[in-house]
Write a protein that holds these residues in place. Sequence first.
Motif, PDB file in Angstrom:
ATOM      1  N   TRP A  61       6.294  -3.120  -4.891  1.00 30.75           N
ATOM      2  CA  TRP A  61       5.397  -3.482  -3.781  1.00 30.75           C
ATOM      3  C   TRP A  61       5.974  -4.731  -3.133  1.00 30.75           C
ATOM      4  O   TRP A  61       6.218  -5.735  -3.798  1.00 30.75           O
ATOM      5  CB  TRP A  61       3.987  -3.757  -4.291  1.00 30.75           C
ATOM      6  CG  TRP A  61       2.995  -3.872  -3.165  1.00 30.75           C
ATOM      7  CD1 TRP A  61       2.842  -4.915  -2.292  1.00 30.75           C
ATOM      8  CD2 TRP A  61       2.042  -2.885  -2.750  1.00 30.75           C
ATOM      9  NE1 TRP A  61       1.855  -4.646  -1.374  1.00 30.75           N
ATOM     10  CE2 TRP A  61       1.354  -3.403  -1.638  1.00 30.75           C
ATOM     11  CE3 TRP A  61       1.705  -1.615  -3.236  1.00 30.75           C
ATOM     12  CZ2 TRP A  61       0.329  -2.703  -0.994  1.00 30.75           C
ATOM     13  CZ3 TRP A  61       0.695  -0.913  -2.594  1.00 30.75           C
ATOM     14  CH2 TRP A  61       0.029  -1.461  -1.484  1.00 30.75           C
TER      15      TRP A  61
ATOM     16  N   VAL B 219      -5.024  -0.103  -3.845  1.00 30.53           N
ATOM     17  CA  VAL B 219      -4.308   1.063  -3.343  1.00 30.53           C
ATOM     18  C   VAL B 219      -3.738   1.893  -4.485  1.00 30.53           C
ATOM     19  O   VAL B 219      -3.793   3.131  -4.470  1.00 30.53           O
ATOM     20  CB  VAL B 219      -3.182   0.627  -2.376  1.00 30.53           C
ATOM     21  CG1 VAL B 219      -2.251   1.791  -2.065  1.00 30.53           C
ATOM     22  CG2 VAL B 219      -3.776   0.062  -1.087  1.00 30.53           C
TER      23      VAL B 219
ATOM     24  N   MET C   4       0.371   3.747   9.485  1.00 33.28           N
ATOM     25  CA  MET C   4      -0.131   3.370   8.167  1.00 33.28           C
ATOM     26  C   MET C   4      -1.647   3.183   8.257  1.00 33.28           C
ATOM     27  O   MET C   4      -2.132   2.477   9.147  1.00 33.28           O
ATOM     28  CB  MET C   4       0.530   2.063   7.720  1.00 33.28           C
ATOM     29  CG  MET C   4       0.284   1.705   6.278  1.00 33.28           C
ATOM     30  SD  MET C   4       1.275   2.712   5.158  1.00 33.28           S
ATOM     31  CE  MET C   4       0.983   1.882   3.605  1.00 33.28           C
TER      32      MET C   4
ATOM     33  N   GLU D 136      -2.854  -9.826  -0.597  1.00 36.58           N
ATOM     34  CA  GLU D 136      -2.107  -8.570  -0.557  1.00 36.58           C
ATOM     35  C   GLU D 136      -1.884  -8.015  -1.962  1.00 36.58           C
ATOM     36  O   GLU D 136      -1.893  -6.787  -2.165  1.00 36.58           O
ATOM     37  CB  GLU D 136      -0.767  -8.717   0.162  1.00 36.58           C
ATOM     38  CG  GLU D 136      -0.114  -7.348   0.328  1.00 36.58           C
ATOM     39  CD  GLU D 136       1.203  -7.326   1.081  1.00 36.58           C
ATOM     40  OE1 GLU D 136       1.750  -6.220   1.250  1.00 36.58           O
ATOM     41  OE2 GLU D 136       1.692  -8.398   1.493  1.00 36.58           O
TER      42      GLU D 136
ATOM     43  N   ALA E  25       0.469  -3.512   6.465  1.00 45.54           N
ATOM     44  CA  ALA E  25       1.576  -2.579   6.694  1.00 45.54           C
ATOM     45  C   ALA E  25       1.625  -2.151   8.154  1.00 45.54           C
ATOM     46  O   ALA E  25       0.601  -1.830   8.764  1.00 45.54           O
ATOM     47  CB  ALA E  25       1.441  -1.364   5.795  1.00 45.54           C
TER      48      ALA E  25
ATOM     49  N   ASN F  94       5.748  -4.182   6.309  1.00 47.74           N
ATOM     50  CA  ASN F  94       4.657  -4.979   6.858  1.00 47.74           C
ATOM     51  C   ASN F  94       4.982  -5.499   8.252  1.00 47.74           C
ATOM     52  O   ASN F  94       6.152  -5.583   8.650  1.00 47.74           O
ATOM     53  CB  ASN F  94       4.356  -6.171   5.946  1.00 47.74           C
ATOM     54  CG  ASN F  94       3.645  -5.771   4.672  1.00 47.74           C
ATOM     55  OD1 ASN F  94       3.134  -4.658   4.561  1.00 47.74           O
ATOM     56  ND2 ASN F  94       3.613  -6.669   3.699  1.00 47.74           N
TER      57      ASN F  94
ATOM     58  N   TRP G 146       7.296   1.756   3.062  1.00 47.25           N
ATOM     59  CA  TRP G 146       6.531   1.155   4.168  1.00 47.25           C
ATOM     60  C   TRP G 146       7.002  -0.277   4.378  1.00 47.25           C
ATOM     61  O   TRP G 146       7.693  -0.854   3.540  1.00 47.25           O
ATOM     62  CB  TRP G 146       5.032   1.191   3.870  1.00 47.25           C
ATOM     63  CG  TRP G 146       4.576   0.279   2.768  1.00 47.25           C
ATOM     64  CD1 TRP G 146       4.094  -0.988   2.872  1.00 47.25           C
ATOM     65  CD2 TRP G 146       4.589   0.575   1.365  1.00 47.25           C
ATOM     66  NE1 TRP G 146       3.804  -1.494   1.630  1.00 47.25           N
ATOM     67  CE2 TRP G 146       4.089  -0.557   0.689  1.00 47.25           C
ATOM     68  CE3 TRP G 146       4.963   1.702   0.611  1.00 47.25           C
ATOM     69  CZ2 TRP G 146       3.962  -0.612  -0.696  1.00 47.25           C
ATOM     70  CZ3 TRP G 146       4.843   1.647  -0.764  1.00 47.25           C
ATOM     71  CH2 TRP G 146       4.341   0.505  -1.409  1.00 47.25           C
TER      72      TRP G 146
ATOM     73  N   SER H  40      -4.830  -3.561   5.624  1.00 49.26           N
ATOM     74  CA  SER H  40      -3.464  -3.626   5.131  1.00 49.26           C
ATOM     75  C   SER H  40      -2.568  -4.277   6.177  1.00 49.26           C
ATOM     76  O   SER H  40      -2.715  -4.022   7.380  1.00 49.26           O
ATOM     77  CB  SER H  40      -2.950  -2.214   4.835  1.00 49.26           C
ATOM     78  OG  SER H  40      -1.550  -2.228   4.663  1.00 49.26           O
TER      79      SER H  40
ATOM     80  N   GLY I 113      -4.289   0.905   3.750  1.00 45.92           N
ATOM     81  CA  GLY I 113      -3.040   0.853   2.991  1.00 45.92           C
ATOM     82  C   GLY I 113      -2.835   2.047   2.081  1.00 45.92           C
ATOM     83  O   GLY I 113      -1.860   2.095   1.321  1.00 45.92           O
TER      84      GLY I 113
END
Length: 395
Positions: free
Chosen positions: A284, A69, A1, A62, A319, A301, A299, A317, A5
């Motif tokens: 998200w 993003v 990633m 975030e 992620a 985290n 994805w 990010s 992000g």
Amino acid sequence: MPASGELPASAHEGLGTRQFGFYVHVPFCVTRCGYCDFNTYTATELGPGASRADYADTAIEEIRLARRVLGDAELPVETVFFGGGTPTLLPADDLVRILRAVDAEFGLAPGAEVTTEANPESVDPAYLHRLRSGGFNRVSFGMQSAKEHVLTVLDRRHTAGRPAQAVREAHDAGFAHVNLDLIYSTPGESDDDWRDSLAAAIEAGPDHVSAYSLIVEDGTRLAARIRRGELPMPDDDVAADRYVIADTMLAAAGFGWYEVSNWATSVAARCRHNLLYWTGGDWWGVGPGAHGHVGGTRWWNVKHPAAYASRLATGSSPAHAREVLAEGDRQVERLMLELRLDSGYPLAEIGPHARTAVARALGDGLLEPEPFTTGRAVLTLKGRLLADALVRDLT
């Protein structure tokens, strides 16, 4: 990633045409339940670099990253779901601040559903009133069982009568929509124990009930106790009987199933956030270990709260990795999820290779005949018990 992000161009295609939501993971628990393998941390497990006190500010960072993003696309947020862990271990004002950040960056759609999970012992009337005044309109309590000996096996801390009291307090605070989560097939639970738990849940007055068979996850205390012979392994046939008991009692009380493990008293009472997952929407995922999905890109985290906070503090990010789902994989997932819904799955979209399996499922009583004639594969009660096997036959 990428550290930014950034999502692939394919994820942005059609952005804004699908429903969009937020999942906010709050990874804190007072103690770890013996059956739980979720990404959660007690105070002694956190270590340096993470704290409950700073968590809301980190989560808000975030949310701001998500806005960068996803660019300028109009994405009114239809649902927000705070899960855990125990979100209500944070001050109510912290949960409200996170919700306001979602609204500030994206805008909540008119009538948006905003849910938090809660342990019954982690809230009181003042806390629930603050959530309701701050924009929350749905709460989900982890009841699990009404029997003390079953709660003991599960390492649950609340007393058996507390969930019903929490439901009353939520109604008094103005929550129209309240869910109770139940678990069946716990070692030591009898059919009558399960009937008592269902009766207590119904009597408490929620408009939604979720009921899940206990899954023994590797690495949990429960798995270790079963491995040592202290407790018996849950039996699949017993679990099937308990499911039938649940469906029968809930239906008699006015709850209709709309997903294999979920029942509601009306369409308005259904969990719209979970329906967003099950029908291919975008969301998200905020928080350590949270998963997100936009336009076929999934994805997840980093798991530890300290690593999560560290990345966001440096503008990166959180992620850990991502995958772009191939069209075939997306179709399999769609079948797997939509077939579990009371609306079913369109027969025309099941591949020719599976037509024999479809006919066999109808003949075996796994699919409802009437929807079948109008082009939908809808599970019968027997089909719900065998849903996973049926999906494998159709893919």
